[in-house]
Scaffold this motif. Structure first.
Motif, PDB file in Angstrom:
ATOM      1  N   CYS A 174       0.823  -1.213   0.000  1.00 20.70           N
ATOM      2  CA  CYS A 174       0.000   0.000   0.000  1.00 20.70           C
ATOM      3  C   CYS A 174       0.858   1.264   0.000  1.00 20.70           C
ATOM      4  O   CYS A 174       1.889   1.333   0.664  1.00 20.70           O
ATOM      5  N   HIS A 175       0.425   2.250  -0.756  1.00 20.23           N
ATOM      6  CA  HIS A 175       1.006   3.597  -0.758  1.00 20.23           C
ATOM      7  C   HIS A 175      -0.148   4.585  -0.660  1.00 20.23           C
ATOM      8  O   HIS A 175      -1.316   4.220  -0.848  1.00 20.23           O
ATOM      9  N   LYS A 176       0.163   5.837  -0.389  1.00 13.97           N
ATOM     10  CA  LYS A 176      -0.900   6.831  -0.300  1.00 13.97           C
ATOM     11  C   LYS A 176      -1.617   6.942  -1.636  1.00 13.97           C
ATOM     12  O   LYS A 176      -1.027   6.737  -2.698  1.00 13.97           O
TER      13      LYS A 176
ATOM     14  N   THR B 186       1.230   3.019   4.579  1.00 10.89           N
ATOM     15  CA  THR B 186       2.245   2.916   3.529  1.00 10.89           C
ATOM     16  C   THR B 186       3.246   1.830   3.899  1.00 10.89           C
ATOM     17  O   THR B 186       3.769   1.801   5.018  1.00 10.89           O
TER      18      THR B 186
ATOM     19  N   GLN C 121       6.155   6.606   8.080  1.00 12.20           N
ATOM     20  CA  GLN C 121       5.286   6.254   6.959  1.00 12.20           C
ATOM     21  C   GLN C 121       5.946   5.311   5.963  1.00 12.20           C
ATOM     22  O   GLN C 121       6.157   5.642   4.802  1.00 12.20           O
ATOM     23  N   GLY C 122       6.294   4.112   6.462  1.00 10.02           N
ATOM     24  CA  GLY C 122       6.701   3.045   5.551  1.00 10.02           C
ATOM     25  C   GLY C 122       8.171   2.735   5.464  1.00 10.02           C
ATOM     26  O   GLY C 122       8.588   2.064   4.516  1.00 10.02           O
TER      27      GLY C 122
ATOM     28  N   ARG D  93      -2.832   6.555   3.928  1.00 12.75           N
ATOM     29  CA  ARG D  93      -1.416   6.932   3.954  1.00 12.75           C
ATOM     30  C   ARG D  93      -0.697   6.365   5.182  1.00 12.75           C
ATOM     31  O   ARG D  93       0.493   6.059   5.126  1.00 12.75           O
TER      32      ARG D  93
ATOM     33  N   VAL E 196       9.548   1.091   2.135  1.00 11.65           N
ATOM     34  CA  VAL E 196       9.326   1.716   0.830  1.00 11.65           C
ATOM     35  C   VAL E 196      10.619   2.271   0.240  1.00 11.65           C
ATOM     36  O   VAL E 196      10.650   2.651  -0.930  1.00 11.65           O
TER      37      VAL E 196
END
Length: 289
Positions: free
Chosen positions: A7-9, A281, A73-74, A278, A61
């Motif tokens: 998943c990404h934003k 992520t 965030q990831g 988001r 990510v």
């Protein structure tokens, strides 16, 4: 339909541009889901029931490594501690320390911190001031769920934009109340009038900041007032706002279900609660419709 991936934003874009009687640019917001770095059309529509399941796996990510926990965030912990994109100055641009010689990545600074930035006013849950790279308009506003936005200054660096944001923050909030954001549309504001008042009130401080940054001969960090910019207005695909906000958490409940009632900012609004896409992520998820 079933889709699985990292998943990404969500990607937000504009459609159906028009100009109102008040000479305001108005557009509807459209969304695409990002799985495994690939942009796909949303596999669901408003009023449709959907299910989102987290497989229990998280992947960085940045380096792609499997990580037991997501940071910034990831990111895995190693990338979180070493990447310039995870430094505190990303959250607080006024703390940029490139000029002190302590930046983690010189290339990142050249490509991000010393690119033109915009200082803007927006109306999400209420009036706020913010900054973004000029290439991130209107994405930044859409990610925040803003219904109105107005660029007020163009500057030459991230640190300079952060200094101006802090200055305007003496009068205007720099945060969005996400709960109010998801309860309905904010009351319309005359952002042009607010801009005029702020620029007049802060003129001496703006000049002092301009003088301070003009001494840096290595980079052009000037301040340009954007007096002719038009206000933008955005309409989000929302059929119904919740009366009471309940937030879904995949870490506690790996599978969530509900009927999609709207999309705003990075939130899916379901009849069972809201979920900030988001936030997840790097999480491997399965989407079923």
């Amino acid at each position: 339909m079933e889709l699985q991936g990292i998943c990404h934003k969500m990607h937000a874009d504009l459609a159906n541009h028009s100009v109102t009687e008040q000479n305001t640019q108005k557009a509807h917001v459209e969304y695409s889901f990002i799985l495994d770095q690939s942009q796909i059309n949303l596999p669901f529509t408003l009023g449709q029931e959907l299910e989102i399941e987290w497989t229990g796996q998280i992947f960085c990510v940045s380096c792609g490594a499997k990580t037991p926990k997501s940071y910034s965030q990831g990111h895995c912990f190693k990338c979180f501690k070493t990447k310039a994109s995870c430094d505190m100055c990303i959250m607080k641009p006024e703390t940029c320390h490139y000029h002190l010689g302590t930046c983690r990545e010189d290339e990142f600074a050249q490509n991000v911190c010393f690119q033109p930035h915009i200082v803007y006013l927006a109306n999400s849950s209420a009036l706020k001031v913010g900054i973004t790279r000029i290439t991130h308009m209107p994405t930044r506003w859409l990610d925040q769920g803003a219904t109105q936005a107005l660029p007020i200054m163009r500057v030459g660096s991230r640190r300079l934009s952060g200094q101006l944001e802090i200055m305007f923050g003496e009068q205007v909030a720099d945060k969005t109340d996400w709960r109010k954001l998801l309860k309905g549309e904010a009351e319309p504001l005359d952002l042009v009038e607010v801009r005029e008042q702020l620029v007049e009130e802060f003129a001496p401080k703006i000049q002092r900041i301009r003088d301070e940054f003009s001494q840096n001969l290595q980079f052009d960090e000037g301040i340009e007032l954007l007096e002719n910019e038009q206000m933008r207005e955005f309409v989000y695909p929302v059929e119904q706002y919740p009366e009471k906000i309940k937030s879904h958490n995949l870490d506690k409940t790996p599978t969530i279900r509900g009927v999609l009632q709207g999309i705003k900012g990075q939130y899916l609004i379901l009849d069972t609660g809201v979920i900030n896409i988001r936030k997840y992520t790097g999480y491997e998820i399965i989407i079923r419709t």
